[in-house]
Scaffold this motif. Structure first.
Motif, PDB file in Angstrom:
ATOM      1  N   UNK A   1       0.786  -1.229   0.000  1.00 56.70           N
ATOM      2  CA  UNK A   1       0.000   0.000   0.000  1.00 56.70           C
ATOM      3  C   UNK A   1       0.813   1.271   0.000  1.00 56.70           C
ATOM      4  N   UNK A   2       2.121   1.176  -0.251  1.00 57.69           N
ATOM      5  CA  UNK A   2       2.973   2.362  -0.291  1.00 57.69           C
ATOM      6  C   UNK A   2       2.861   3.027  -1.664  1.00 57.69           C
ATOM      7  N   UNK A   3       2.376   4.268  -1.693  1.00 56.28           N
ATOM      8  CA  UNK A   3       2.122   4.956  -2.960  1.00 56.28           C
ATOM      9  C   UNK A   3       3.362   5.142  -3.809  1.00 56.28           C
ATOM     10  N   UNK A   4       4.482   5.521  -3.175  1.00 50.34           N
ATOM     11  CA  UNK A   4       5.719   5.733  -3.928  1.00 50.34           C
ATOM     12  C   UNK A   4       6.217   4.430  -4.546  1.00 50.34           C
ATOM     13  N   UNK A   5       6.143   3.343  -3.776  1.00 56.34           N
ATOM     14  CA  UNK A   5       6.572   2.045  -4.302  1.00 56.34           C
ATOM     15  C   UNK A   5       5.686   1.608  -5.463  1.00 56.34           C
ATOM     16  N   UNK A   6       4.387   1.795  -5.312  1.00 55.54           N
ATOM     17  CA  UNK A   6       3.452   1.407  -6.374  1.00 55.54           C
ATOM     18  C   UNK A   6       3.759   2.170  -7.659  1.00 55.54           C
ATOM     19  N   UNK A   7       3.906   3.495  -7.548  1.00 52.51           N
ATOM     20  CA  UNK A   7       4.150   4.306  -8.732  1.00 52.51           C
ATOM     21  C   UNK A   7       5.494   3.975  -9.375  1.00 52.51           C
ATOM     22  N   UNK A   8       6.512   3.719  -8.548  1.00 52.07           N
ATOM     23  CA  UNK A   8       7.832   3.351  -9.084  1.00 52.07           C
ATOM     24  C   UNK A   8       7.751   2.067  -9.901  1.00 52.07           C
ATOM     25  N   UNK A   9       7.045   1.085  -9.377  1.00 50.63           N
ATOM     26  CA  UNK A   9       6.911  -0.196 -10.090  1.00 50.63           C
ATOM     27  C   UNK A   9       6.111  -0.018 -11.375  1.00 50.63           C
ATOM     28  N   UNK A  10       5.026   0.758 -11.317  1.00 51.96           N
ATOM     29  CA  UNK A  10       4.203   0.975 -12.511  1.00 51.96           C
ATOM     30  C   UNK A  10       5.023   1.659 -13.608  1.00 51.96           C
ATOM     31  N   UNK A  11       5.783   2.680 -13.257  1.00 55.88           N
ATOM     32  CA  UNK A  11       6.611   3.369 -14.244  1.00 55.88           C
ATOM     33  C   UNK A  11       7.678   2.432 -14.817  1.00 55.88           C
ATOM     34  N   UNK A  12       8.188   1.526 -13.983  1.00 52.34           N
ATOM     35  CA  UNK A  12       9.155   0.530 -14.460  1.00 52.34           C
ATOM     36  C   UNK A  12       8.496  -0.407 -15.476  1.00 52.34           C
ATOM     37  N   UNK A  13       7.266  -0.811 -15.201  1.00 55.00           N
ATOM     38  CA  UNK A  13       6.547  -1.670 -16.132  1.00 55.00           C
ATOM     39  C   UNK A  13       6.281  -0.953 -17.456  1.00 55.00           C
ATOM     40  N   UNK A  14       5.936   0.338 -17.364  1.00 54.02           N
ATOM     41  CA  UNK A  14       5.688   1.122 -18.576  1.00 54.02           C
ATOM     42  C   UNK A  14       6.952   1.175 -19.440  1.00 54.02           C
ATOM     43  N   UNK A  15       8.109   1.263 -18.800  1.00 51.17           N
ATOM     44  CA  UNK A  15       9.382   1.352 -19.527  1.00 51.17           C
ATOM     45  C   UNK A  15       9.786   0.031 -20.171  1.00 51.17           C
ATOM     46  N   UNK A  16       9.422  -1.070 -19.548  1.00 52.57           N
ATOM     47  CA  UNK A  16       9.982  -2.352 -19.974  1.00 52.57           C
ATOM     48  C   UNK A  16       8.984  -3.309 -20.605  1.00 52.57           C
ATOM     49  N   UNK A  17       7.703  -2.950 -20.619  1.00 49.15           N
ATOM     50  CA  UNK A  17       6.700  -3.827 -21.210  1.00 49.15           C
ATOM     51  C   UNK A  17       5.869  -3.072 -22.230  1.00 49.15           C
ATOM     52  N   UNK A  18       5.165  -3.817 -23.038  1.00 50.77           N
ATOM     53  CA  UNK A  18       4.230  -3.222 -23.983  1.00 50.77           C
ATOM     54  C   UNK A  18       3.120  -2.500 -23.216  1.00 50.77           C
TER      55      UNK A  18
END
Length: 420
Positions: free
Chosen positions: A127-144
Motif C-alpha cells: 500500500x505504499x504509494x511511492x513504491x506502487x508508482x515506481x513499479x508501474x513506471x518501471x513496467x511502462x518502460x519495460x513492457x508493452x
C-alpha cells in the motif's frame, strides 16, 4: 671487474630483480613482511648488539594493499575466487523492502513477466504509494503499454496512482489513451475537460471552442452519463454568456458569481436583457434558493434592505407581513443576524416558526425581544416575562414594551402584531 663479469657473478644475480615475473608469490610477500628493518651504516651494527631491543618490522600494509592481502589469504585457503564476486540474489521481497525504505535498488534485475507482476502485486499489498508508482513506471518502460494497461485493470489502486501521476504531469494524451483502452471514455472526456479549463486561462473564446468540441464528440454520444452531459452543456451556455458580456472580471467565474455581478450592477435590468439577474438564472437554471441567497448577500452588503425585504416578505389577506423564502428559516435567521438586519425583519422571520418552544429558543438566541415578550405573554408566564424584563436596558423600547405587556398583555400583543 669488467661489466660482463659484474652481471654474470652469482652474488649479483642473487640481488638482481627478475623481469620475467612481475608478480610476487604469497610466500615472497609474507617473507618481505618478516624482514627486519636495519639501520644504515655503523649505527645499524651498534644497535644490533643490544640484545634487549627488538628490531623494527616494516608493516606489510605499507608494501601491499589490503585488497591484495585479502586475495592472498583467500588463495591460500583454497577457495575459488569467483565465489566472492557473486552477490545475494535480488529477490522481489528485497527489492520491495528497499523501495519502501527509500533505499537505492535496481528494478531491472527483474526481467521476467512473472517477477514484474509479483513486484506490482507486492507493492499494492504493502500500500505504499511511492513504491506502487515506481513499479508501474518501471513496467511502462519495460513492457508493452497494452499489456501494462491490462495488468493495471486488475489492480485499481495502482491504476489510481498512475492516473494521478499522469494528471499531475499534464500527460493528457497518455491518460486518455489509457482510459479509452480500459473502456472508460466518459472519464477520459472529463479529464480532457478539466485540463482545458486549467490551461486555457482567460481565453473564453478558446475554451468555448474546445468545450463545444468535447460536447459534440464525447458527451453527446450514446452511453455517456446524462448528468455529465447536462453539466457540460450548461457550462457551454455560461461561456457563451461570458463571451457576450466581454468582462475580464467574469472570466473563469461560476454561474453564481456571474449572478452576483449582475445583482450588484444590473439589478434594474429587465428579464429580456442578457445582463439581467433573471436572465442569468433562466439560462443557467439557477434554483430559487440559490437566487435568494445571492440576492440577500449582495443587497445586504450594499445596505439595500428595502430590496431584501421586498424579496423575502409579503402581505397576507389580513394585511399582516409574512415571510416568503425558499431558504430554511434557521439558516435565514443566522445569515440575517450576521448581516445586521433590522429587528422587524428578524421578527417576521422567526414568527414563521409554528412550534412555540422552537420559536422562543430562536428568539432568545438572536435577541429578538419583541417575539420573546409576545410568546411569554401568550403562554401567560408572568414570572418568566418579569425576569426577562429585568435583563433589558431600563427605558429602552423593549423594556417599555415588556412593562406594558405585563399590565395589558392582550392590547400590546395585538398592537405589535398589527405593526408587523
Amino acid at each position: 671487474m669488467d661489466d660482463d663479469d659484474y652481471w654474470n657473478t652469482s652474488e649479483t644475480k642473487a640481488k638482481a630483480f627478475s623481469f620475467d615475473d612481475d608478480v610476487l608469490s604469497p610466500q615472497e610477500i609474507l617473507a618481505i613482511g618478516q624482514k627486519p628493518y636495519s639501520g644504515s651504516g655503523e649505527e645499524g651494527i651498534l644497535n644490533s648488539s643490544i640484545s634487549n631491543i627488538k628490531p623494527a618490522l616494516v608493516p606489510i600494509s605499507s608494501l601491499v594493499s589490503s585488497k591484495v592481502l585479502d586475495l592472498l589469504v583467500l588463495a591460500q585457503s583454497g577457495k575459488d575466487l569467483k565465489e566472492t564476486k557473486s552477490e545475494p540474489e535480488e529477490t522481489v521481497a528485497i527489492t520491495l523492502k528497499r523501495l519502501v525504505l527509500g533505499r537505492s535498488c535496481s528494478l531491472h534485475v527483474h526481467r521476467s513477466l512473472k517477477s514484474k507482476t509479483e513486484l506490482l502485486d507486492g507493492a499494492v499489498a504493502i500500500g505504499d504509494g511511492n513504491a506502487i508508482l515506481t513499479v508501474v513506471l518501471f513496467l511502462i518502460q519495460t513492457l508493452n503499454k497494452k499489456l501494462v494497461y491490462e495488468l493495471l485493470s486488475s489492480w485499481p489502486l495502482a491504476l489510481s496512482h498512475y492516473i494521478g501521476n499522469l494528471q499531475s504531469e499534464g500527460k493528457i494524451s497518455e491518460l486518455t489513451d489509457l482510459l479509452t483502452m480500459l473502456g472508460r471514455s466518459p472519464d477520459s472526456a472529463i479529464y480532457q475537460f478539466q485540463h482545458s479549463i486549467k490551461n486555457q486561462g482567460d481565453n473564453v473564446d478558446g475554451l468555448l471552442r474546445k468545450t463545444n468540441n468535447l460536447l459534440a464528440n464525447h458527451f453527446n454520444q450514446p452511453g455517456v452519463d446524462a448528468h455529465q452531459a447536462k453539466m457540460i452543456a450548461d457550462y457551454v451556455k455560461l461561456l457563451e454568456w461570458q463571451s457576450f458580456a466581454k468582462k475580464n472580471e467574469l472570466n473563469n467565474k461560476s454561474a453564481l458569481e456571474c449572478l452576483a455581478y449582475c445583482c450588484k450592477l444590473h439589478w434594474s435590468e429587465g428579464a429580456g436583457n442578457m445582463m439581467s439577474p433573471l436572465t442569468v438564472c433562466q439560462r443557467q437554471q439557477i434554483s430559487p434558493l440559490q437566487y435568494e441567497w445571492v440576492v440577500l448577500n449582495v443587497q445586504a452588503n450594499l445596505n439595500k434592505w428595502d430590496i431584501v425585504e421586498s424579496l423575502f416578505t409579503k402581505k397576507d389577506w389580513l394585511g399582516r407581513t409574512t415571510l416568503s423564502s425558499h431558504i430554511p428559516v434557521e439558516s435565514l435567521l443566522a445569515r440575517l443576524s450576521e448581516l445586521r438586519a433590522g429587528a422587524r425583519l428578524l421578527a417576521t422571520a422567526v414568527n414563521t416558526v409554528t412550534n412555540t418552544e422552537e420559536r422562543l429558543r430562536l428568539a432568545h438566541k438572536y435577541k429578538i425581544h419583541s417575539v420573546v415578550i409576545e410568546t411569554l405573554a401568550k403562554q401567560k408566564d408572568r414570572a418568566a416575562l418579569t425576569n426577562y424584563k429585568m435583563t433589558l436596558n431600563p427605558q429602552s423600547e423593549e423594556y417599555i414594551y415588556a412593562e406594558n405587556t405585563l399590565r395589558e398583555p392582550r392590547t400590546c400583543i395585538a398592537s405589535q402584531m398589527l405593526n408587523l
